[in-house]
Write a protein that holds these residues in place. Structure first.
Motif, PDB file in Angstrom:
ATOM      1  N   HIS A 104     -65.910   9.830 -21.158  1.00 44.03           N
ATOM      2  CA  HIS A 104     -66.143   8.857 -20.091  1.00 44.03           C
ATOM      3  C   HIS A 104     -67.410   9.145 -19.284  1.00 44.03           C
ATOM      4  CE1 HIS A 104     -62.302   7.113 -20.937  1.00 44.03           C
ATOM      5  NE2 HIS A 104     -61.663   8.236 -20.665  1.00 44.03           N
ATOM      6  N   GLU A 108     -70.504   6.527 -18.818  1.00 39.52           N
ATOM      7  CA  GLU A 108     -70.877   6.011 -17.499  1.00 39.52           C
ATOM      8  C   GLU A 108     -72.365   6.240 -17.221  1.00 39.52           C
ATOM      9  OE1 GLU A 108     -68.285   7.870 -14.724  1.00 39.52           O
ATOM     10  OE2 GLU A 108     -66.498   6.783 -15.395  1.00 39.52           O
ATOM     11  N   THR A 153     -63.504   3.939 -24.793  1.00 40.46           N
ATOM     12  CA  THR A 153     -64.731   4.730 -24.824  1.00 40.46           C
ATOM     13  C   THR A 153     -65.527   4.442 -26.093  1.00 40.46           C
ATOM     14  OG1 THR A 153     -63.742   6.488 -23.486  1.00 40.46           O
ATOM     15  CG2 THR A 153     -65.655   7.076 -24.829  1.00 40.46           C
ATOM     16  N   GLN A 156     -67.139   1.035 -25.847  1.00 38.69           N
ATOM     17  CA  GLN A 156     -68.290   1.014 -24.947  1.00 38.69           C
ATOM     18  C   GLN A 156     -69.522   1.630 -25.606  1.00 38.69           C
ATOM     19  OE1 GLN A 156     -66.316   3.061 -21.796  1.00 38.69           O
ATOM     20  NE2 GLN A 156     -65.735   1.186 -20.702  1.00 38.69           N
ATOM     21  N   SER A 272     -64.711  -2.038 -14.410  1.00 39.47           N
ATOM     22  CA  SER A 272     -64.341  -0.642 -14.615  1.00 39.47           C
ATOM     23  C   SER A 272     -65.554   0.250 -14.789  1.00 39.47           C
ATOM     24  CB  SER A 272     -63.433  -0.514 -15.852  1.00 39.47           C
ATOM     25  OG  SER A 272     -62.259  -1.266 -15.680  1.00 39.47           O
ATOM     26  N   LEU A 273     -66.640  -0.320 -15.279  1.00 39.64           N
ATOM     27  CA  LEU A 273     -67.855   0.439 -15.553  1.00 39.64           C
ATOM     28  C   LEU A 273     -69.044  -0.409 -15.125  1.00 39.64           C
ATOM     29  CD1 LEU A 273     -68.467   3.198 -16.874  1.00 39.64           C
ATOM     30  CD2 LEU A 273     -68.794   1.992 -19.038  1.00 39.64           C
TER      31      LEU A 273
END
Length: 336
Positions: A104, A108, A153, A156, A272-273
Motif C-alpha cells: 500500500h 500511495e 493493490t 492499482q 481511498s487513494l
C-alpha cells in the motif's frame, strides 16, 4: 544533427579516402565499414575510437557514437521493462486465484508522484512493485483475511502501468494492463476500483479515437457507482462528456458535465487513494474544458474557457499532490 554513420561517411569523403584506405589504416574489413556507414550494422566502441583517430576527428566522431549508444541502451532498458510488465499483466489476467502482497505505501507514493513525474520512471517503479507482489503471489506470503486488499493493490499497480503506457503512446499495451486491473477489481469486489478502471478503459479508447467503445466503457462503469464513495461517478460523467462532445452532441455533453457536478455534490466519503486515482475539482473543470473545445463555439466555447480558467486557478492555488503539470499546461492550450 547527423548520425554517427552519416558523420563517418562525410568525414571519409572529405578526407578523400576510400573504404579500402580506411580498412588499411584501422585493420577493420571494408565490408564492416560499408555496413557501419549505411547503418545496417551498429558500430562497436573500439571501431568508433579507431575511425575517430584515423580521420583526425578530434573526438567528435567518438562523441557521436557515444551519444547514440546511450540512446540505444536506454531504449533497450525501456523495452525490457515493458515486455516484463506486459508479461505480468497477461499472467494476472490468466490467474484464477490471484494473491498480491501488501504494498500500500508504495502504491500511495506512486499514485501521487505520477502527477509530476515522466511516465517511464513511473512505469519502472510500478513494474518493480508489481514484480515483488508477483513473487509473494507464488510464495503465498499473505494472510487469508488480507486477500481483498491485496487484489486492490494489484489492480492499482496495473492501473499505474496502464496510464504509463498510454502516456508513452502505446494504447494497445495499456489495454492489457487495464484488463489486469479490471480482473483484480473483480476478485476484490471493489466498486471504487472497478469504476476507476472503467473510466481509464474509456480514456484509452478515446485516445484511440473509438468513442463508441469509450462510451460503452463509461456506461459499464456506472454499475459500480451510486454509494457516494469517491469521485468515480463524477469522473465517468466527465468521460462521457468527452465522448459526446467528440461525437458532436453539444446538448448531451453539457448534460453529462452538469451530471458530474451533481455527482460531486453527492460525495459522502473521499477517494481511498489520491494522486492518479483521485479526481479533484480542478481535474473536473479541466475535463469540461477539454470536452467542449471540440464543439462549434458559442455557449460551448464560453463554458470551455470558464472551466479551463477555473482548473488553472485551482491547480495553482491547491495542494501540490493534486497538481498535474501536464494537464495544467494543456488547460492553458485549451483556453488559448
Amino acid at each position: 544533427m547527423p548520425t554517427f554513420p552519416e558523420q563517418l561517411r562525410a568525414r571519409r569523403l572529405a578526407a578523400g579516402m576510400s573504404l579500402a584506405d580506411l580498412s588499411t589504416r584501422t585493420g577493420y574489413d571494408r565490408t564492416y565499414f560499408a555496413h557501419a556507414e549505411s547503418g545496417r550494422r551498429t558500430a562497436t566502441e573500439p571501431f568508433a575510437a579507431a575511425v575517430d583517430v584515423a580521420l583526425n576527428a578530434d573526438g567528435e566522431l567518438y562523441k557521436a557514437w557515444e551519444k547514440e549508444d546511450a540512446i540505444r541502451r536506454r531504449d533497450a532498458a525501456t523495452h525490457r521493462t515493458r515486455a516484463a510488465a506486459l508479461a505480468i499483466s497477461r499472467d494476472l489476467c490468466a490467474m484464477a486465484d490471484l494473491d498480491i502482497s501488501e504494498l500500500h505505501a508504495g502504491v500511495e507514493a506512486t499514485a501521487v508522484d505520477y502527477l509530476g513525474t515522466p511516465p517511464a520512471p513511473m512505469m519502472d517503479r510500478a513494474h518493480a512493485l508489481r514484480a515483488a507482489a508477483a513473487e509473494r503471489i507464488r510464495s503465498g506470503h499473505h494472510r487469508p483475511q488480507d486477500r481483498s486488499d491485496l487484489y486492490v493493490t494489484a489492480g492499482q499497480l496495473s492501473g499505474v502501468l496502464a496510464y504509463a503506457l498510454l502516456d508513452m503512446g502505446d494504447p494497445q499495451e495499456a489495454l492489457h494492463h487495464v484488463a489486469a486491473a479490471a480482473r483484480c477489481a473483480e476478485y476484490a469486489g471493489d466498486a471504487e476500483l472497478a469504476a476507476w478502471v472503467a473510466g481509464t478503459r474509456s480514456l484509452i479508447c478515446r485516445f484511440m479515437g473509438d468513442y463508441g467503445l469509450a462510451l460503452d466503457a463509461i456506461r459499464d462503469g456506472y454499475q459500480h457507482v451510486g454509494s457516494g464513495t469517491g469521485t468515480g461517478e463524477a469522473r465517468l460523467r466527465c468521460g462521457e462528456a468527452q465522448c459526446l462532445a467528440n461525437l458532436g452532441d453539444s446538448q448531451a455533453a453539457n448534460a453529462a458535465l452538469d451530471g458530474a457536478e451533481d455527482a460531486r455534490g453527492r460525495i459522502r466519503r473521499p477517494d481511498s487513494l489520491g494522486g492518479l486515482f483521485g479526481f479533484s475539482a480542478a481535474k473536473q473543470s479541466y475535463y469540461a474544458g477539454s470536452s467542449l473545445i471540440w464543439l462549434d463555439g458559442g455557449h460551448d466555447a464560453e463554458r470551455a474557457a470558464r472551466e479551463a480558467t477555473a482548473a488553472i486557478g485551482m491547480w495553482q492555488a491547491g495542494p501540490e499532490d493534486e497538481r498535474s503539470l501536464d494537464d495544467e499546461r494543456l488547460a492553458h492550450v485549451y483556453l488559448a
